[in-house]
Design a protein around this motif. Structure first.
Motif, PDB file in Angstrom:
ATOM      1  N   TYR A 188     -61.440  -9.815 -15.695  1.00 20.96           N
ATOM      2  CA  TYR A 188     -62.446  -9.786 -16.755  1.00 20.96           C
ATOM      3  C   TYR A 188     -63.802 -10.100 -16.146  1.00 20.96           C
ATOM      4  CZ  TYR A 188     -64.712 -10.795 -21.254  1.00 20.96           C
ATOM      5  OH  TYR A 188     -65.548 -10.783 -22.349  1.00 20.96           O
ATOM      6  N   SER A 189     -64.817  -9.383 -16.606  1.00 24.31           N
ATOM      7  CA  SER A 189     -66.171  -9.642 -16.113  1.00 24.31           C
ATOM      8  C   SER A 189     -67.170  -8.995 -17.061  1.00 24.31           C
ATOM      9  CB  SER A 189     -66.357  -9.085 -14.693  1.00 24.31           C
ATOM     10  OG  SER A 189     -66.380  -7.665 -14.709  1.00 24.31           O
ATOM     11  N   LEU A 190     -68.439  -9.184 -16.758  1.00 25.65           N
ATOM     12  CA  LEU A 190     -69.505  -8.589 -17.556  1.00 25.65           C
ATOM     13  C   LEU A 190     -69.338  -7.080 -17.683  1.00 25.65           C
ATOM     14  CD1 LEU A 190     -72.275  -8.613 -18.978  1.00 25.65           C
ATOM     15  CD2 LEU A 190     -73.345  -8.813 -16.713  1.00 25.65           C
ATOM     16  N   LEU A 191     -68.878  -6.432 -16.624  1.00 27.48           N
ATOM     17  CA  LEU A 191     -68.730  -4.978 -16.624  1.00 27.48           C
ATOM     18  C   LEU A 191     -67.278  -4.535 -16.750  1.00 27.48           C
ATOM     19  CD1 LEU A 191     -71.338  -3.936 -13.897  1.00 27.48           C
ATOM     20  CD2 LEU A 191     -71.595  -3.980 -16.388  1.00 27.48           C
TER      21      LEU A 191
ATOM     22  N   PRO B 187     -67.733  -5.653 -10.631  1.00 31.65           N
ATOM     23  CA  PRO B 187     -68.717  -4.872  -9.887  1.00 31.65           C
ATOM     24  C   PRO B 187     -70.170  -5.217 -10.193  1.00 31.65           C
ATOM     25  CG  PRO B 187     -67.973  -3.627 -11.765  1.00 31.65           C
ATOM     26  CD  PRO B 187     -67.221  -4.933 -11.808  1.00 31.65           C
ATOM     27  N   ALA B 188     -70.407  -6.265 -10.989  1.00 30.62           N
ATOM     28  CA  ALA B 188     -71.790  -6.567 -11.380  1.00 30.62           C
ATOM     29  C   ALA B 188     -72.678  -6.860 -10.174  1.00 30.62           C
ATOM     30  CB  ALA B 188     -71.803  -7.751 -12.341  1.00 30.62           C
ATOM     31  N   ALA B 189     -72.091  -7.507  -9.150  1.00 31.70           N
ATOM     32  CA  ALA B 189     -72.899  -7.864  -7.986  1.00 31.70           C
ATOM     33  C   ALA B 189     -73.199  -6.664  -7.099  1.00 31.70           C
ATOM     34  CB  ALA B 189     -72.181  -8.936  -7.177  1.00 31.70           C
ATOM     35  N   SER B 190     -72.268  -5.724  -7.029  1.00 30.65           N
ATOM     36  CA  SER B 190     -72.431  -4.609  -6.098  1.00 30.65           C
ATOM     37  C   SER B 190     -73.087  -3.388  -6.745  1.00 30.65           C
ATOM     38  CB  SER B 190     -71.066  -4.209  -5.520  1.00 30.65           C
ATOM     39  OG  SER B 190     -70.167  -3.867  -6.553  1.00 30.65           O
ATOM     40  N   THR B 191     -72.931  -3.266  -8.062  1.00 27.74           N
ATOM     41  CA  THR B 191     -73.520  -2.116  -8.753  1.00 27.74           C
ATOM     42  C   THR B 191     -74.297  -2.595  -9.977  1.00 27.74           C
ATOM     43  OG1 THR B 191     -71.475  -1.812 -10.024  1.00 27.74           O
ATOM     44  CG2 THR B 191     -71.710  -0.540  -7.999  1.00 27.74           C
ATOM     45  N   ALA B 192     -75.180  -3.538  -9.754  1.00 32.02           N
ATOM     46  CA  ALA B 192     -75.915  -4.142 -10.864  1.00 32.02           C
ATOM     47  C   ALA B 192     -76.701  -3.088 -11.639  1.00 32.02           C
ATOM     48  CB  ALA B 192     -76.860  -5.212 -10.333  1.00 32.02           C
ATOM     49  N   THR B 193     -76.575  -3.133 -12.947  1.00 37.57           N
ATOM     50  CA  THR B 193     -77.351  -2.234 -13.790  1.00 37.57           C
ATOM     51  C   THR B 193     -78.784  -2.730 -13.870  1.00 37.57           C
ATOM     52  OG1 THR B 193     -76.941  -3.474 -15.818  1.00 37.57           O
ATOM     53  CG2 THR B 193     -75.267  -1.870 -15.165  1.00 37.57           C
ATOM     54  N   ALA B 194     -79.646  -1.907 -14.425  1.00 35.75           N
ATOM     55  CA  ALA B 194     -81.037  -2.324 -14.603  1.00 35.75           C
ATOM     56  C   ALA B 194     -81.117  -3.552 -15.490  1.00 35.75           C
ATOM     57  CB  ALA B 194     -81.842  -1.166 -15.201  1.00 35.75           C
ATOM     58  N   GLY B 195     -80.239  -3.620 -16.492  1.00 37.29           N
ATOM     59  CA  GLY B 195     -80.250  -4.771 -17.390  1.00 37.29           C
ATOM     60  C   GLY B 195     -79.884  -6.065 -16.681  1.00 37.29           C
ATOM     61  N   ILE B 196     -78.881  -6.015 -15.820  1.00 40.74           N
ATOM     62  CA  ILE B 196     -78.491  -7.201 -15.055  1.00 40.74           C
ATOM     63  C   ILE B 196     -79.602  -7.584 -14.088  1.00 40.74           C
ATOM     64  CG2 ILE B 196     -76.846  -8.132 -13.386  1.00 40.74           C
ATOM     65  CD1 ILE B 196     -74.727  -6.265 -14.605  1.00 40.74           C
ATOM     66  N   ALA B 197     -80.157  -6.598 -13.415  1.00 37.04           N
ATOM     67  CA  ALA B 197     -81.226  -6.866 -12.452  1.00 37.04           C
ATOM     68  C   ALA B 197     -82.444  -7.486 -13.126  1.00 37.04           C
ATOM     69  CB  ALA B 197     -81.606  -5.573 -11.732  1.00 37.04           C
ATOM     70  N   ALA B 198     -82.751  -7.039 -14.341  1.00 34.72           N
ATOM     71  CA  ALA B 198     -83.910  -7.579 -15.045  1.00 34.72           C
ATOM     72  C   ALA B 198     -83.717  -9.044 -15.392  1.00 34.72           C
ATOM     73  CB  ALA B 198     -84.168  -6.764 -16.314  1.00 34.72           C
ATOM     74  N   VAL B 199     -82.545  -9.397 -15.895  1.00 36.53           N
ATOM     75  CA  VAL B 199     -82.280 -10.801 -16.227  1.00 36.53           C
ATOM     76  C   VAL B 199     -82.260 -11.651 -14.957  1.00 36.53           C
ATOM     77  CG1 VAL B 199     -80.607 -12.412 -17.237  1.00 36.53           C
ATOM     78  CG2 VAL B 199     -81.043 -10.199 -18.336  1.00 36.53           C
TER      79      VAL B 199
ATOM     80  N   GLU C 233     -78.046 -11.456 -25.418  1.00 34.19           N
ATOM     81  CA  GLU C 233     -77.876 -10.268 -26.256  1.00 34.19           C
ATOM     82  C   GLU C 233     -78.046  -8.996 -25.434  1.00 34.19           C
ATOM     83  OE1 GLU C 233     -79.867  -8.175 -30.223  1.00 34.19           O
ATOM     84  OE2 GLU C 233     -80.405 -10.225 -29.661  1.00 34.19           O
ATOM     85  N   ARG C 234     -79.011  -9.004 -24.540  1.00 35.13           N
ATOM     86  CA  ARG C 234     -79.225  -7.822 -23.696  1.00 35.13           C
ATOM     87  C   ARG C 234     -78.036  -7.580 -22.767  1.00 35.13           C
ATOM     88  NH1 ARG C 234     -84.461 -10.247 -21.539  1.00 35.13           N
ATOM     89  NH2 ARG C 234     -84.151  -8.814 -19.774  1.00 35.13           N
ATOM     90  N   LEU C 235     -77.481  -8.645 -22.215  1.00 32.99           N
ATOM     91  CA  LEU C 235     -76.322  -8.493 -21.343  1.00 32.99           C
ATOM     92  C   LEU C 235     -75.104  -8.043 -22.137  1.00 32.99           C
ATOM     93  CD1 LEU C 235     -76.776 -11.665 -19.104  1.00 32.99           C
ATOM     94  CD2 LEU C 235     -77.133  -9.279 -18.412  1.00 32.99           C
ATOM     95  N   ASP C 236     -74.956  -8.571 -23.344  1.00 30.53           N
ATOM     96  CA  ASP C 236     -73.826  -8.167 -24.187  1.00 30.53           C
ATOM     97  C   ASP C 236     -73.842  -6.669 -24.464  1.00 30.53           C
ATOM     98  OD1 ASP C 236     -72.836 -10.728 -24.362  1.00 30.53           O
ATOM     99  OD2 ASP C 236     -73.648 -11.128 -26.352  1.00 30.53           O
ATOM    100  N   ARG C 237     -75.041  -6.112 -24.553  1.00 34.35           N
ATOM    101  CA  ARG C 237     -75.164  -4.703 -24.923  1.00 34.35           C
ATOM    102  C   ARG C 237     -74.870  -3.759 -23.758  1.00 34.35           C
ATOM    103  NH1 ARG C 237     -80.084  -6.182 -27.753  1.00 34.35           N
ATOM    104  NH2 ARG C 237     -81.284  -5.194 -26.057  1.00 34.35           N
TER     105      ARG C 237
END
Length: 281
Positions: free
Chosen positions: A177-180, A206-218, A270-274
């Motif tokens: 289980y993870s954010l992604l 994969p959040a660390a290796s393929t961070a989305t723009a949303g993850i990178a922004a936070v 909320e942004r990460l949840d989305r």
């Protein structure tokens, strides 16, 4: 505010970011010396939950932790896992939940970890060929004998968790289980409702290796790494979540532990949840 501790089984108080020992090399030489140093540094940084398993090096990982940390600090919980059979050369590992096999594995784990009692003993997988009551009843026998403190499960469904709880008190569940990767959302919700510790494995990738723009922004807003954001999100997701990120790097270890200090704002959460998780499978 997010609590930094959780009581597994209502009894064992641990800090919520643990350490997964799976990635530690165990072969003799400099690599093993580095692994010993990482395990010891985890404890120095305040980690009180370390996860291992027979399958990790077929006992070698447990022996490494004993070499590094025994005699163990009073507040350290080393959780291990059984029910995977070592394969013959060229074959794949198989789940084995037969009572006689589980009894042998528990006794061997006690010996390798140099303890008389394992605080948290987890089924690495359930064996579909063996009645669940027989598998967990065997671990219950060890509980009654004082050789196991609490029993945990891995990679289970909500229905399997419900069935298991009719045989034994389940203290923890370890699912991917993870954010992604939120495939097991329902299992986490069931654990939260029952007060069962949920140990997400692969909590960062994969959040660390393929961070989305949303993850990178936070991450930029909090002066943190994507991996730290992934861990902070997990801690914020539910009070029963105990991530066990694994690494063989001292720098990554320190980074992971420091994630416990991050606090997400309501907007950031909320942004990460989305963020759309990866498709299941």
């Amino acid at each position: 505010m997010t609590s930094s501790n959780f009581r597994i089984g209502g009894e064992i108080d641990v800090r919520r970011i643990g350490f997964g020992a799976m990635r530690l090399p165990t072969e003799a030489g400099a690599a093993r010396e580095a692994s010993v140093a990482v395990a010891r540094r985890a404890v120095e940084l305040g980690v009180t939950l370390i996860d291992t398993a027979y399958m990790y090096g077929w006992g070698a990982n447990e022996e490494l932790l004993a070499e590094a940390l025994h005699p163990y600090p009073d507040d350290l919980l080393i959780a291990t896992k059984v029910a995977i059979e070592r394969p013959a050369p060229g074959e794949e590992a198989q789940v084995n939940g037969r009572p006689e096999f589980l009894r042998e594995q528990v006794e061997q784990a006690l010996r390798r970890l140099r303890v008389e009692r394992i605080g948290l003993l987890q089924m690495h997988r359930l064996d579909p060929k063996v009645p669940l009551a027989d598998q967990l009843g065997t671990l219950r026998e060890f509980q009654l004998a004082g050789k196991i403190g609490h029993v945990g499960l891995s990679e289970v469904t909500v229905d399997e968790l419900d069935e298991a709880r009719r045989t034994v008190d389940v203290a923890s569940v370890q699912n991917r289980y993870s954010l992604l990767d939120r495939e097991h959302e329902a299992v986490l919700d069931a654990c939260e409702e029952a007060g069962i510790a949920f140990l997400p494995w692969r909590p960062v990738h994969p959040a660390a290796s393929t961070a989305t723009a949303g993850i990178a922004a936070v991450a930029a807003e909090l002066d943190a790494t994507p991996a730290q954001i992934a861990l902070a999100w997990l801690l914020d997701r539910s009070p029963v979540v105990l991530p066990i990120p694994g690494t063989a790097s001292l720098d990554h270890l320190a980074e992971n532990v420091a994630a416990a200090e991050l606090r997400l704002s309501a907007d950031q959460r909320e942004r990460l949840d989305r963020i759309t998780p990866a498709p299941a499978g």
